[in-house]
Design a protein around this motif. Sequence first.
Motif, PDB file in Angstrom:
ATOM      1  N   ALA A  53      42.249  37.885  20.453  1.00  6.84           N
ATOM      2  CA  ALA A  53      41.890  39.057  21.251  1.00  6.84           C
ATOM      3  C   ALA A  53      42.806  39.060  22.467  1.00  6.84           C
ATOM      4  N   THR A  54      43.627  40.090  22.573  1.00  5.42           N
ATOM      5  CA  THR A  54      44.562  40.139  23.692  1.00  5.42           C
ATOM      6  C   THR A  54      44.123  41.232  24.664  1.00  5.42           C
ATOM      7  N   SER A  55      44.679  41.165  25.857  1.00  3.50           N
ATOM      8  CA  SER A  55      44.473  42.207  26.867  1.00  3.50           C
ATOM      9  C   SER A  55      42.996  42.517  27.094  1.00  3.50           C
ATOM     10  N   ALA A  56      42.230  41.474  27.374  1.00  4.30           N
ATOM     11  CA  ALA A  56      40.810  41.678  27.675  1.00  4.30           C
ATOM     12  C   ALA A  56      40.655  42.365  29.029  1.00  4.30           C
ATOM     13  N   PHE A  57      41.609  42.095  29.914  1.00  4.31           N
ATOM     14  CA  PHE A  57      41.686  42.790  31.204  1.00  4.31           C
ATOM     15  C   PHE A  57      43.135  43.208  31.399  1.00  4.31           C
ATOM     16  N   LYS A  58      43.351  44.180  32.264  1.00  4.61           N
ATOM     17  CA  LYS A  58      44.715  44.650  32.499  1.00  4.61           C
ATOM     18  C   LYS A  58      45.473  43.727  33.435  1.00  4.61           C
ATOM     19  N   SER A  59      44.712  42.927  34.165  1.00  8.75           N
ATOM     20  CA  SER A  59      45.335  42.121  35.200  1.00  8.75           C
ATOM     21  C   SER A  59      44.677  40.742  35.216  1.00  8.75           C
ATOM     22  N   SER A  60      45.301  39.804  35.907  1.00  7.76           N
ATOM     23  CA  SER A  60      44.730  38.462  35.972  1.00  7.76           C
ATOM     24  C   SER A  60      43.571  38.376  36.976  1.00  7.76           C
ATOM     25  N   ARG A  61      43.258  39.462  37.665  1.00  6.67           N
ATOM     26  CA  ARG A  61      42.081  39.508  38.532  1.00  6.67           C
ATOM     27  C   ARG A  61      41.175  40.650  38.061  1.00  6.67           C
ATOM     28  N   ILE A  62      39.870  40.422  38.134  1.00  5.10           N
ATOM     29  CA  ILE A  62      38.965  41.539  37.844  1.00  5.10           C
ATOM     30  C   ILE A  62      39.003  42.472  39.042  1.00  5.10           C
ATOM     31  N   ILE A  63      38.659  41.918  40.222  1.00  2.00           N
ATOM     32  CA  ILE A  63      38.871  42.643  41.478  1.00  2.00           C
ATOM     33  C   ILE A  63      39.306  41.607  42.517  1.00  2.00           C
ATOM     34  N   SER A  67      40.263  37.031  36.343  1.00  6.95           N
ATOM     35  CA  SER A  67      39.842  37.446  35.004  1.00  6.95           C
ATOM     36  C   SER A  67      40.345  36.388  34.022  1.00  6.95           C
ATOM     37  N   ILE A  68      39.958  36.547  32.782  1.00  7.78           N
ATOM     38  CA  ILE A  68      40.354  35.580  31.754  1.00  7.78           C
ATOM     39  C   ILE A  68      41.856  35.668  31.444  1.00  7.78           C
ATOM     40  N   GLU A  69      42.499  36.732  31.893  1.00 13.67           N
ATOM     41  CA  GLU A  69      43.909  36.922  31.556  1.00 13.67           C
ATOM     42  C   GLU A  69      44.828  36.032  32.385  1.00 13.67           C
ATOM     43  N   ASN A  70      45.875  35.570  31.730  1.00 20.58           N
ATOM     44  CA  ASN A  70      46.892  34.777  32.404  1.00 20.58           C
ATOM     45  C   ASN A  70      48.177  35.579  32.509  1.00 20.58           C
ATOM     46  N   THR A  71      48.994  35.207  33.476  1.00 21.11           N
ATOM     47  CA  THR A  71      50.356  35.718  33.506  1.00 21.11           C
ATOM     48  C   THR A  71      51.107  35.022  32.370  1.00 21.11           C
ATOM     49  N   PRO A  72      51.754  35.776  31.492  1.00 22.89           N
ATOM     50  CA  PRO A  72      52.416  35.127  30.343  1.00 22.89           C
ATOM     51  C   PRO A  72      53.544  34.197  30.770  1.00 22.89           C
ATOM     52  N   GLU A  73      53.945  33.374  29.852  1.00 21.13           N
ATOM     53  CA  GLU A  73      55.004  32.397  30.121  1.00 21.13           C
ATOM     54  C   GLU A  73      56.266  33.084  30.640  1.00 21.13           C
ATOM     55  N   GLY A  74      56.780  32.534  31.700  1.00 24.91           N
ATOM     56  CA  GLY A  74      58.053  33.028  32.223  1.00 24.91           C
ATOM     57  C   GLY A  74      57.949  34.309  33.029  1.00 24.91           C
ATOM     58  N   VAL A  75      56.731  34.729  33.312  1.00 22.11           N
ATOM     59  CA  VAL A  75      56.553  35.991  34.037  1.00 22.11           C
ATOM     60  C   VAL A  75      56.044  35.711  35.448  1.00 22.11           C
ATOM     61  N   MET A 115      48.848  28.881  34.193  1.00 23.00           N
ATOM     62  CA  MET A 115      49.517  29.622  35.257  1.00 23.00           C
ATOM     63  C   MET A 115      49.168  29.019  36.610  1.00 23.00           C
ATOM     64  N   VAL A 116      50.068  29.230  37.556  1.00 20.22           N
ATOM     65  CA  VAL A 116      49.830  28.768  38.914  1.00 20.22           C
ATOM     66  C   VAL A 116      50.103  29.931  39.856  1.00 20.22           C
ATOM     67  N   TYR A 127      46.219  30.000  53.588  1.00 20.79           N
ATOM     68  CA  TYR A 127      47.177  29.780  52.507  1.00 20.79           C
ATOM     69  C   TYR A 127      46.370  29.286  51.312  1.00 20.79           C
ATOM     70  N   ASP A 128      46.628  29.845  50.183  1.00 20.20           N
ATOM     71  CA  ASP A 128      45.856  29.410  49.014  1.00 20.20           C
ATOM     72  C   ASP A 128      46.780  29.138  47.838  1.00 20.20           C
ATOM     73  N   SER A 129      46.345  28.257  46.992  1.00 20.04           N
ATOM     74  CA  SER A 129      47.063  28.089  45.733  1.00 20.04           C
ATOM     75  C   SER A 129      46.058  27.724  44.661  1.00 20.04           C
ATOM     76  N   PHE A 130      46.424  28.031  43.437  1.00 19.04           N
ATOM     77  CA  PHE A 130      45.474  27.780  42.358  1.00 19.04           C
ATOM     78  C   PHE A 130      46.213  27.418  41.077  1.00 19.04           C
ATOM     79  N   VAL A 131      45.460  26.851  40.173  1.00 24.43           N
ATOM     80  CA  VAL A 131      45.961  26.596  38.833  1.00 24.43           C
ATOM     81  C   VAL A 131      44.895  27.090  37.865  1.00 24.43           C
ATOM     82  N   LYS A 132      45.344  27.734  36.819  1.00 19.96           N
ATOM     83  CA  LYS A 132      44.410  28.311  35.844  1.00 19.96           C
ATOM     84  C   LYS A 132      44.883  27.946  34.445  1.00 19.96           C
TER      85      LYS A 132
END
Lengths: 313, 211
Positions: A53-63, A67-75, A115-116, A127-132
């Motif tokens: 199942a792809t593109s469950a959300f349009k973006s990596s954040r709901i608001i 969201s469950i979506e990741n930025t794809p590799e190399g993007v 993704m990071v 300042y924030d940083s995250f890993v998903k």
Amino acid sequence: MKNPDMHKVIKKLFRKVAVITAFLFPSVSFYAQTDDEKDLLSLVEEEEAVNYATSAFKSSRIINGHSIENTPEGVLDFRISHRFGFVNSGPYDFFGLDQAFMRLGFDYGITDRLMVGMGHSNFNKVYDSFVKYKILRQSTGKRKMPVSVAWVSSINCNTLKWADPERKNFFTSRLSYSHQLLIARKFNENLTLQIMPTLVHRNIVPRPEIRNDVLAVGAGGRYKLTKRLSINAEYFYVLPGQMDSMFTNSFSVGVDIETGGHVFQLQFTNSTSMVEPGFITETVGHWEKGDIHFGFNISRVFTIKKRKSPAEW
Amino acid sequence: MSFLHNVSWFNSWLKNELQNQAQKYYKMKKTATLLALVLITASVSCAQKYFTRSGYIHFFSTTNVEDISADNNKATVVLDAGTGAVEISCLIKAFEFEKALMQEHFNENYMESDTYPKSVFKGKVENIKAVNFFRDGTYSSQVSGEIFIHGVTKTIFANVTFVVSGGKIETNTNFSVNPKDYNITIPDLVKNNISENIRITVKSTLEELKK
């Protein structure tokens, strides 16, 4: 012809009919099987593929939240988020638009599942940083998985000047963390729902009766109205008895508009902060009083590393 | 049957009937044998099929603004060397793009691959007599048939080259499609990015399909 002869003829007839039938029918059925005018492809057994199942959300954040979506590799995803002031601040502040809280951030996909990201917000100068990491991917077909599951951890550093520079201050007092499990299911082309059990840890809290660790459960989702437009909503419920009574739960609604390489997210939210410990545990706005921020997130993606396409042979 | 002895008219009728039946049966047997022979021959020629599951499909769109291309090397191709019938099937989600976002948009917004997961071509090689799939060599021909993309079926016609060597058949063909013909709407904003003349190349190496 005498009767015994007739018997013989009848017997013979039956036997031959039986033989002929035995001959004829298998070849007929064999012929039917390989009748390729209709179905050559059915001769080759199809290898069942895994259909993710792809593109469950349009973006990596709901608001505000992930969201469950990741930025794809190399993007690389460059994200600009704004929250204007409360709309109930009246005409003097142009209904909040005179003020702006913002976060600038970069997200990067190391792999399609990892993704990071990092960012800076002017609110509390964080300042924030995250890993998903995407642990499970919803799929049908060869492998069936009802939900997608991801893990997000963030570390956040408040860099405001010390409130009391005279006392002994520790750098670690600036830090707060969040850990979230994202469990999402894309029910159909349009509807995706997600729940996010969340733990927020603050290294320092103003009073001893306030908990350093705060447990919350978030829920969110999107409904696609058209191919390029969806409505989103997100709510974080903080389990009772953990926080100062001045703080409320975060609730946001918005729309995602996708235009080529951009996703615009427009929203109304009662949270000022755009980092997890902020909007989950430090939301002060009350929807019923009109403490609502209008805001937007703009996501612009850049392909840094091109994917290898199957070799032309 | 013994009670029939006394009924002579019935006896003679039955005799006649049986003789008739026997005659008919012999005629039928002839036809049946012939039919069986034809069918068996047909099935033998049916056995001469070639296929691959790793057919390569490439598409290329070029405009002043940008070039877009994608590759799929998981197409299924089946060719009946006897009749020239050919069928191709591929999963839309198996097309890979250089840019992940393009791939997402391709599936989500244009091809709607959850609704139309597959594209299929069913057609035949024209002037099949000019192509000998059992003798090594290079043959040029045309292929025509119906292509199914995004819920729309259209008739297409394309040149095709067959290279037969060592029991394998290499195929190479290309043709163009216009997204508009397949109900694929392109928003004005990106109208200049996507060509109306998308070149599709299909290549495959077919091996004999063994039962």
